[in-house]
Enzyme design. Structure first.
Site, mmCIF file in Angstrom:
data_model
loop_
_atom_site.group_PDB
_atom_site.id
_atom_site.type_symbol
_atom_site.label_atom_id
_atom_site.label_comp_id
_atom_site.label_asym_id
_atom_site.label_seq_id
_atom_site.Cartn_x
_atom_site.Cartn_y
_atom_site.Cartn_z
ATOM 1 N N LYS A 202 0.838 -1.203 0.000
ATOM 2 C CA LYS A 202 0.000 0.000 0.000
ATOM 3 C C LYS A 202 0.873 1.253 0.000
ATOM 4 O O LYS A 202 0.653 2.179 -0.758
ATOM 5 C CB LYS A 202 -0.921 -0.035 1.223
ATOM 6 C CG LYS A 202 -1.814 1.159 1.364
ATOM 7 C CD LYS A 202 -2.792 0.988 2.511
ATOM 8 C CE LYS A 202 -3.479 2.311 2.817
ATOM 9 N NZ LYS A 202 -4.466 2.207 3.888
ATOM 10 N N GLU A 208 10.367 -4.709 4.672
ATOM 11 C CA GLU A 208 10.464 -6.090 4.194
ATOM 12 C C GLU A 208 10.233 -6.170 2.687
ATOM 13 O O GLU A 208 10.976 -6.826 1.947
ATOM 14 C CB GLU A 208 9.413 -6.969 4.897
ATOM 15 C CG GLU A 208 9.646 -7.184 6.369
ATOM 16 C CD GLU A 208 8.985 -6.128 7.254
ATOM 17 O OE1 GLU A 208 8.731 -5.000 6.777
ATOM 18 O OE2 GLU A 208 8.736 -6.430 8.435
ATOM 19 N N GLY A 261 -4.886 -1.918 4.924
ATOM 20 C CA GLY A 261 -4.036 -3.031 4.482
ATOM 21 C C GLY A 261 -4.709 -4.388 4.676
ATOM 22 O O GLY A 261 -4.728 -5.231 3.782
ATOM 23 N N ARG A 262 -5.285 -4.600 5.861
ATOM 24 C CA ARG A 262 -5.877 -5.920 6.145
ATOM 25 C C ARG A 262 -7.239 -6.102 5.505
ATOM 26 O O ARG A 262 -7.870 -7.143 5.662
ATOM 27 C CB ARG A 262 -5.930 -6.146 7.652
ATOM 28 C CG ARG A 262 -6.550 -5.022 8.452
ATOM 29 C CD ARG A 262 -6.190 -5.150 9.922
ATOM 30 N NE ARG A 262 -6.679 -4.024 10.724
ATOM 31 C CZ ARG A 262 -6.009 -2.882 10.917
ATOM 32 N NH1 ARG A 262 -4.823 -2.700 10.339
ATOM 33 N NH2 ARG A 262 -6.499 -1.927 11.686
ATOM 34 N N GLU A 347 -4.921 -6.989 14.669
ATOM 35 C CA GLU A 347 -4.431 -5.657 14.294
ATOM 36 C C GLU A 347 -5.588 -4.644 14.362
ATOM 37 O O GLU A 347 -5.374 -3.470 14.668
ATOM 38 C CB GLU A 347 -3.808 -5.686 12.887
ATOM 39 C CG GLU A 347 -2.919 -4.493 12.586
ATOM 40 C CD GLU A 347 -2.046 -4.659 11.354
ATOM 41 O OE1 GLU A 347 -0.877 -5.050 11.474
ATOM 42 O OE2 GLU A 347 -2.538 -4.398 10.246
ATOM 43 N N HIS A 378 -4.417 -33.362 16.359
ATOM 44 C CA HIS A 378 -3.268 -34.152 16.808
ATOM 45 C C HIS A 378 -2.177 -33.258 17.372
ATOM 46 O O HIS A 378 -1.022 -33.680 17.488
ATOM 47 C CB HIS A 378 -2.747 -34.998 15.640
ATOM 48 C CG HIS A 378 -3.790 -35.962 15.160
ATOM 49 N ND1 HIS A 378 -3.972 -37.203 15.728
ATOM 50 C CD2 HIS A 378 -4.747 -35.823 14.213
ATOM 51 C CE1 HIS A 378 -4.993 -37.805 15.125
ATOM 52 N NE2 HIS A 378 -5.481 -36.986 14.206
ATOM 53 N N LYS A 517 9.104 -0.751 14.420
ATOM 54 C CA LYS A 517 9.695 -0.350 13.130
ATOM 55 C C LYS A 517 10.739 0.727 13.365
ATOM 56 O O LYS A 517 11.847 0.671 12.837
ATOM 57 C CB LYS A 517 8.603 0.237 12.215
ATOM 58 C CG LYS A 517 7.785 -0.765 11.462
ATOM 59 C CD LYS A 517 6.951 -0.001 10.411
ATOM 60 C CE LYS A 517 5.751 -0.805 9.970
ATOM 61 N NZ LYS A 517 4.815 -0.049 9.153
HETATM 62 O O1 F6P Z 1 2.037 -4.250 9.888
HETATM 63 C C1 F6P Z 1 1.645 -2.959 9.640
HETATM 64 C C2 F6P Z 1 1.168 -2.796 8.238
HETATM 65 O O2 F6P Z 1 0.991 -1.437 8.012
HETATM 66 C C3 F6P Z 1 -0.117 -3.569 7.944
HETATM 67 O O3 F6P Z 1 -1.245 -2.926 8.391
HETATM 68 C C4 F6P Z 1 -0.020 -3.675 6.474
HETATM 69 O O4 F6P Z 1 -0.919 -4.619 5.982
HETATM 70 C C5 F6P Z 1 1.435 -4.066 6.318
HETATM 71 O O5 F6P Z 1 2.092 -3.286 7.285
HETATM 72 C C6 F6P Z 1 2.017 -3.864 4.954
HETATM 73 O O6 F6P Z 1 1.957 -2.537 4.549
HETATM 74 P P1 F6P Z 1 2.175 -2.108 3.055
HETATM 75 O O7 F6P Z 1 1.086 -2.729 2.242
HETATM 76 O O8 F6P Z 1 2.117 -0.620 3.040
HETATM 77 O O9 F6P Z 1 3.514 -2.629 2.601
#
Ligand code: F6P
Length: 553
Positions: A202, A208, A261-262, A347, A378, A517
């Site tokens: 987003k 990452e 995001g979620r 979240e 199990h 972060k």
């Molecule tokens: O973990 C925090 C967060 O902002 C989530 O809400 C989101 O889904 C994720 O990081 C990834 O964010 P982005 O889509 O901006 O990379």
């Protein structure tokens, strides 16, 4: 928005407290069924694409009445309407919350023209990718989604769930972790010329995803691709089109900041789903979600399944004090559903202050966890049956299977028999949780301890006793299809919304992710410098400094 009292200041909250003391705490499900032969019918509900049996939960008609009153007193319907209308109900970020607009028919929700144009472009691209899988000269064989959190969990869960409907010539891969083992393992299985990377973020700033995308690009260039080829092999799904362009990406599918995001798998973030199941399948997913949206928007609280589920969550969390809920999907395709729900629920509702920033005197999100059945049986079901905690369990049963392995009749029969075993197991677990086994029955079943055991028969019977009265909810889907999956996910979204609205929290921000972060960004250069020596970094606590020194050596 009209002012509504916080849940703990409502009449219904007080009534629920009294009801819990008088009837709720000691409600015995076995006695409740014995008293009321129509309990199953009374506490089962139909919603689009699914059936839900709430009868094995510790509630009665009065509980649901008080919970419905609670929803009305807290303004759940008003908050729902505000969300659907595009009001800025994400208060701390000053944003609307409009994932429902992504599955609304033309003209039925805000931003309709933009949403439909964006989706058509995304679906046309998805179809072109599927067509490239059939290219005889230069086939595309792999799609690698690089994203994390909402930009990974939803698409990954849905692609796994819908595998029987997917384009079989395309391998779908998901890379999320900043741990290089994740991307290295995928890159070792694909070839640059045959691979499309979808960089899904987003913000297009997430550490990452940026690190994995850079590694993928370096690998692609090292494998003989040119900068110009990057444009053909990397696409983006993001709200930050400029950042994607700076990365060298020419094809970007956008969406707006009002998609959390979620809640984003319905947007361009759903591109891997659309590639896997095609435009028609993706539209079905949206249609299933839309049907649930309509149910959520119009059904009275007493028959509104997402609202009822959210209310029962509140009943369990705040009155019974149950701190966790286990989700057991009896369909292997739903193996990533618990992980997806962890982000969706924890979240969203893992918050400690109300909308006005006041510390909450009551609990919010439970821990949500689980594994597909029968695997969980199990592993941790022992604790569900005989542990000291009561953990409500959610069974998701899918009547018809889509498992196929060739065309042999014998294999077909074998798979059909496995499907019956699967369903019998799911039903049996819910039954066992509720019924339990008395010490007398345990003793009658095994009146002697095994020869040589250093305990007597009554002691053994104590170990073999199940208290029972452990609550569970059972969903039944006719089949796991794009449409029913869409409805199931939307059901969970609205259930989480309902609990959050009762708790008077902002379910749409996630500030709790920020501090880690920030600190991570401060520690990274110290590790890159070689870690330093403990004591050299006065700003660090001694534990972090010591560990840093050890890791940086
Ligand atoms: O973990 C925090 C967060 O902002 C989530 O809400 C989101 O889904 C994720 O990081 C990834 O964010 P982005 O889509 O901006 O990379």
């Amino acid at each position: 928005m009209k002012h509504f009292p916080r849940c703990d200041a409502t009449t219904a909250w007080a009534a629920l407290g009294g009801h819990y003391q008088a009837h709720g705490r000691d409600l015995d499900l076995r006695e409740a069924f014995a008293r009321d032969p129509a309990r199953f019918e009374r506490f089962s509900f139909e919603a689009p694409e699914l059936f839900c049996d709430l009868s094995k939960n510790r509630l009665d008609a009065a509980t649901l009445r008080f919970l419905a009153d609670l929803a009305r007193e807290c303004g759940v319907e008003a908050w729902r309407d505000a969300m659907l209308a595009g009001e800025k109900i994400n208060l701390t970020e000053g944003r609307a919350v409009l994932h429902t607009a992504l599955r609304a028919p033309p003209g039925a929700a805000p931003f309709s023209d933009e949403v439909h144009a964006g989706r058509e472009a995304m679906l046309a691209f998805a179809e072109s990718v599927r067509a490239r899988a059939g290219d005889v000269a230069k086939p595309l064989r792999h799609v690698v989604n690089i994203g994390i959190g909402g930009s990974d969990l939803g698409p990954q869960m849905a692609v796994a769930a819908l595998a029987p409907f997917a384009e079989p010539r395309l391998g779908m891969h998901f890379v999320s972790n900043v741990d290089g083992h994740d991307i290295a393992s995928v890159l070792s299985r694909v070839a640059p010329a045959e691979t499309l990377f979808v960089v899904a973020s987003k913000t297009f700033t997430t550490q990452e995803t940026m690190a994995n995308a850079a590694t993928a690009k370096a690998w692609f260039l090292a494998g003989g691709g040119s900068e110009a080829d990057v444009a053909a092999h990397f696409v983006a799904a993001t709200t930050n089109v400029e950042a994607a362009a700076r990365f060298g990406i020419a094809t970007t599918f956008g969406f707006r900041d009002w998609v959390g995001g979620r809640y984003s798998l319905w947007s361009a973030i759903g591109l891997p789903i659309a590639i896997a199941v095609g435009a028609a399948g993706f539209r079905e997913l949206l249609a299933g979600a839309r049907a649930m949206d309509e149910h959520f928007a119009s059904a009275p609280v007493e028959k509104n399944l997402p609202m009822l589920l959210g209310l029962v969550d509140v009943w369990y969390r705040n009155f019974h004090g149950f701190a966790s809920r286990s989700v057991a999907p009896y369909h292997h395709g739903l193996k990533r559903l618990p992980a997806y729900l962890q982000q969706l629920e924890m979240e969203s509702n893992g918050k400690r202050v109300d909308r006005e920033g006041r510390a909450l005197p009551y609990a919010t999100s439970p821990v949500v966890w689980g594994e597909p059945g029968t695997n969980g049986q199990h592993a941790y079901f022992q604790m569900l049956h005989q542990g000291t905690e009561t953990i409500p369990v959610e069974f998701i049963l899918v009547k018809q299977a889509d498992a196929r392995a060739g065309s042999s009749a014998a294999v077909r029969d074998a798979l059909a028999s496995q499907q019956r075993m699967l369903l019998a197991n799911g039903l049996a677990q819910a039954q066992a949780l509720m019924q339990g086994r008395s010490t007398a029955d345990a003793l009658a079943e095994q009146p002697q301890a095994p020869a040589g055991a250093p305990i007597d028969a009554p002691t053994l019977a104590a170990h073999r006793t199940f208290p029972g009265n452990r609550p569970s909810t059972t969903f039944v889907l006719e089949r796991l299809t794009p449409r029913s999956l869409g409805a199931l996910i939307a059901l969970y979204e609205h259930r989480v919304f309902t609990a959050g609205a009762i708790w008077a929290i902002d379910s749409f921000d996630q500030w709790g992710v920020e501090l880690g972060k920030q600190l991570g960004n401060r520690l990274l250069p110290l590790l890159e410098e070689g870690g330093g020596r403990a004591g050299e970094k006065p700003a660090l606590d001694p534990s972090t400094a010591g560990l840093l020194a050890r890791l940086g050596r």
